[in-house]
Design a protein around this motif. Structure first.
Motif, PDB file in Angstrom:
ATOM      1  N   SER A 247       0.823  -1.212   0.000  1.00 44.65           N
ATOM      2  CA  SER A 247       0.000   0.000   0.000  1.00 44.65           C
ATOM      3  C   SER A 247       0.856   1.260   0.000  1.00 44.65           C
ATOM      4  O   SER A 247       0.385   2.339  -0.396  1.00 44.65           O
ATOM      5  CB  SER A 247      -0.932   0.005   1.217  1.00 44.65           C
ATOM      6  N   LYS A 248       2.102   1.152   0.455  1.00 38.11           N
ATOM      7  CA  LYS A 248       3.008   2.301   0.491  1.00 38.11           C
ATOM      8  C   LYS A 248       3.996   2.304  -0.669  1.00 38.11           C
ATOM      9  O   LYS A 248       4.911   3.139  -0.714  1.00 38.11           O
ATOM     10  CB  LYS A 248       3.782   2.304   1.818  1.00 38.11           C
TER      11      LYS A 248
ATOM     12  N   VAL B 123      10.629   5.514   6.553  1.00 36.69           N
ATOM     13  CA  VAL B 123       9.183   5.439   6.752  1.00 36.69           C
ATOM     14  C   VAL B 123       8.868   6.090   8.098  1.00 36.69           C
ATOM     15  O   VAL B 123       9.358   5.640   9.141  1.00 36.69           O
ATOM     16  CB  VAL B 123       8.691   3.980   6.731  1.00 36.69           C
TER      17      VAL B 123
ATOM     18  N   ASP C  91       5.914   6.353   9.647  1.00 35.84           N
ATOM     19  CA  ASP C  91       4.944   5.620  10.458  1.00 35.84           C
ATOM     20  C   ASP C  91       5.587   4.379  11.080  1.00 35.84           C
ATOM     21  O   ASP C  91       6.520   3.797  10.526  1.00 35.84           O
ATOM     22  CB  ASP C  91       3.760   5.157   9.603  1.00 35.84           C
TER      23      ASP C  91
ATOM     24  N   LEU D 129       5.090   0.880  11.265  1.00 32.57           N
ATOM     25  CA  LEU D 129       4.287  -0.095  10.522  1.00 32.57           C
ATOM     26  C   LEU D 129       3.757  -1.206  11.424  1.00 32.57           C
ATOM     27  O   LEU D 129       2.701  -1.785  11.141  1.00 32.57           O
ATOM     28  CB  LEU D 129       5.119  -0.699   9.379  1.00 32.57           C
TER      29      LEU D 129
END
Length: 598
Positions: A20-21, A140, A142, A144
């Motif tokens: 999704s990323k 990244v 976030d 995960l």
């Protein structure tokens, strides 16, 4: 082993998030934001995604495959814990992730990573490999694992306690001044400190976020003028701060750490330890227009040179520890032999619990310094094995029993390994155990110039095994903290070069071993103090006071000098411990410390 089906589902969930990323893979390190060897349950993402519970390693999760990299201590353990249909196993150092990426990363591939979990040195290695492969390493923002980890444990908020001056031996103010002087000397305006044990030492505090690791999770910045900002959860400190040395220390929320680093770094030179500081710190400094000074934290080096009060604490707590471990070994020998051939043999877990009981009787004991390695027979061949219900083996008279354990005391930390024979040793055990003992003696008896580095001494302990065509795939010793971490940087005895010279006041372990997969494991370990013997030369003085079992030793293979050393060591052990051990232990102590004659 965590059920393979669960691991498979977790991998699928992570891969879905990566897709999704727009990412082709993700690096999952063992470390937390502090590069802790032992992570809190919340931060143990490597165990969650692989099932591997060791203290060193990392994984690379790709869309169509996954890899795990571990060092030699865990070569056997990783094959027990990790499903090899889901993960390829690679050596962390001999076949590292950057080498694999150079050879296998596809052009245009995007690999994600959490910049708070990857240190500067590792980031350089991986990013260089990706550049050579025409691929991209992508930070990244976030977490995960928050997206895939259901019922993830909360962040720890263990209480913080003050370390009083009569135990610390130096005020926090003086420590900060010494570190600040080193910052200024290095041409920096500010230092970022992310190692919990460095912060604990610097501020004279101890924590409880992770059992057996008495350090608080926090971050700190120290300016060249000695002022500090401590990023710590205030709930850990309580309402009464009167016992803490917080003069010129500003308390801030850890959530604001990276933003604050950026604010403070504008136009400044910021000292960062590239081996331990998360690369997010360097990125924040660079984004703010600051200059980075990559250097081992001066706190790390200063902390390793123990003061006289700390050294007295080590010596005192090792007497308490010696009493506990000697009582335990006598109990194992008696209980183990008595229960041979019965339906209720002595087991690894029972012995582990009993050792803790003995330590809890000692003055100043707080908790274990790490989970004991209580290992019988083939289990001892896994050098960082921990017993569990499904592996809990009987301690029998046919193979060696290895116990590696330690204690956290109010004024010191201990680490000791002994290998005990309940029955006669076979020829293979006798040959290898004798070599391990000779290696141990070779190093502990060594004299060296001040400033000698650990890798220059490592071969002393390996030579007797090398003469047999044998070796062990772990270091020979490490630093030990003062009621801090059981593995303390920067000093090490290992094959890998260590640029930090040994000086009087350093505390080390000496622990050669040998491991025959599927059969047995052997190790002897003492904790030692580096002491000056002339203005330019040092030697090791043993802190550990516990008999060394000589049942499996071929005495004829020992030199006269080795026998003299053992006799003197055992005489000291007997003299110190005899008035203190339990009455039922005394005969064991006398027998184990008998003078060796030929």
């Amino acid at each position: 082993m965590t059920a393979s089906a669960d691991i498979k589902k977790r991998l699928a969930a992570l891969r879905a998030v990566l897709a999704s990323k727009g990412l082709d893979g993700f690096v999952v390190p063992r470390a937390d934001a502090h590069q802790s060897e032992v992570a809190s349950p919340r931060d143990d993402c490597l165990a969650y995604i692989t099932g591997f519970t060791g203290s060193a390693g990392l994984a690379l999760v790709l869309a169509d495959k996954a890899l795990i990299f571990v060092d030699g201590r865990y070569d056997i353990q990783v094959r027990h814990e990790v499903d090899q249909t889901l993960f390829e196993i690679h050596h962390l150092h001999h076949d590292p992730i950057d080498r694999w990426l150079r050879a296998h990363a596809n052009k245009g591939m995007k690999i994600g990573f959490d910049p708070m979990l990857i240190n500067g040195d590792l980031h350089v290695r991986i990013s260089s490999a990706m550049i050579e492969a025409n691929a991209t390493l992508t930070p990244v923002a976030d977490d995960l694992f928050d997206q895939i980890w259901t019922n993830r444990p909360p962040k720890p908020i263990g209480p913080i306690r003050a370390m009083p001056l009569h135990i610390a031996g130096e005020t926090s103010q003086t420590k900060k001044q010494r570190v600040a002087a080193a910052i200024k000397q290095a041409g920096a305006d500010l230092m970022v400190e992310t190692l919990p044990d460095n912060i604990a030492w610097l501020l004279n505090v101890r924590g409880s976020d992770v059992p057996m690791n008495p350090v608080p999770h926090s971050f700190l910045t120290l300016a060249a003028d000695g002022s500090a900002e401590w990023f710590v959860d205030r709930r850990k400190l309580g309402n009464d701060l009167s016992a803490f040395e917080l003069n010129n220390v500003k308390l801030l929320d850890p959530a604001n750490f990276i933003d604050r680093v950026g604010q403070n770094a504008s136009g400044k030179a910021v000292m960062i330890d590239p081996q331990f500081s998360p690369v997010a710190v360097r990125l924040a400094v660079q984004a703010a227009g600051g200059k980075t000074v990559s250097k081992t934290s001066p706190t790390t080096v200063l902390k390793a040179a123990k003061n006289t009060v700390e050294l007295e604490g080590y010596r005192r707590c090792h007497i308490e520890d010696g009493v506990a471990v000697t009582n335990f070994l006598a109990w194992v020998l008696k209980e183990g032999r008595a229960r041979q051939g019965t339906t209720n043999p002595l087991t690894e877990l029972e012995a582990e619990a009993k050792l803790l009981d003995f330590r809890q009787e000692g003055d100043g004991f707080i908790e274990a310094s790490f989970r004991s390695i209580s290992a019988s027979g083939a289990n001892a061949a896994m050098c960082h094995y921990n017993s569990a219900e499904d592996t809990n083996a009987a301690i029998d008279d046919k193979s060696p029993y290895l116990i590696d354990s330690g204690g956290q005391y109010i004024d010191g930390t201990t680490d000791i390994t002994r290998t005990l024979m309940l029955g006669p040793a076979n020829d293979a055990v006798k040959r290898t155990y004798t070599a391990v003992l000779k290696g141990f003696l070779s190093l502990i008896m060594a004299k060296m110039p001040k400033g000698t580095q650990g890798h220059q001494l490592d071969a002393f302990a390996r030579r007797p095994l090398w003469d047999l065509g044998l070796d062990y795939d772990h270091g020979t010793g490490h630093g030990v903290g003062h009621n801090l971490l059981i593995h303390e940087y920067p000093h090490r005895f290992a094959k890998i070069a260590n640029p930090f010279g040994l000086e009087p006041g350093n505390i080390m372990t000496i622990e050669p071993g040998y491991y025959e997969a599927g059969q047995y494991g052997l190790r002897i370990e003492n904790q030692v103090e580096v002491v000056a013997i002339t203005p330019t030369f040092c030697s090791f003085a043993s802190l550990t006071l516990v008999p060394i079992d000589l049942t499996a030793v071929d005495i004829q293979k020992l030199s006269d000098e080795e026998i003299i050393f053992l006799n003197e060591y055992h005489r000291t052990v007997r003299d110190v411990l005899a008035p203190k051990v339990k009455r039922e232990t005394l005969s064991f102590l006398i027998e184990q410390t008998e003078t060796i004659t030929r």
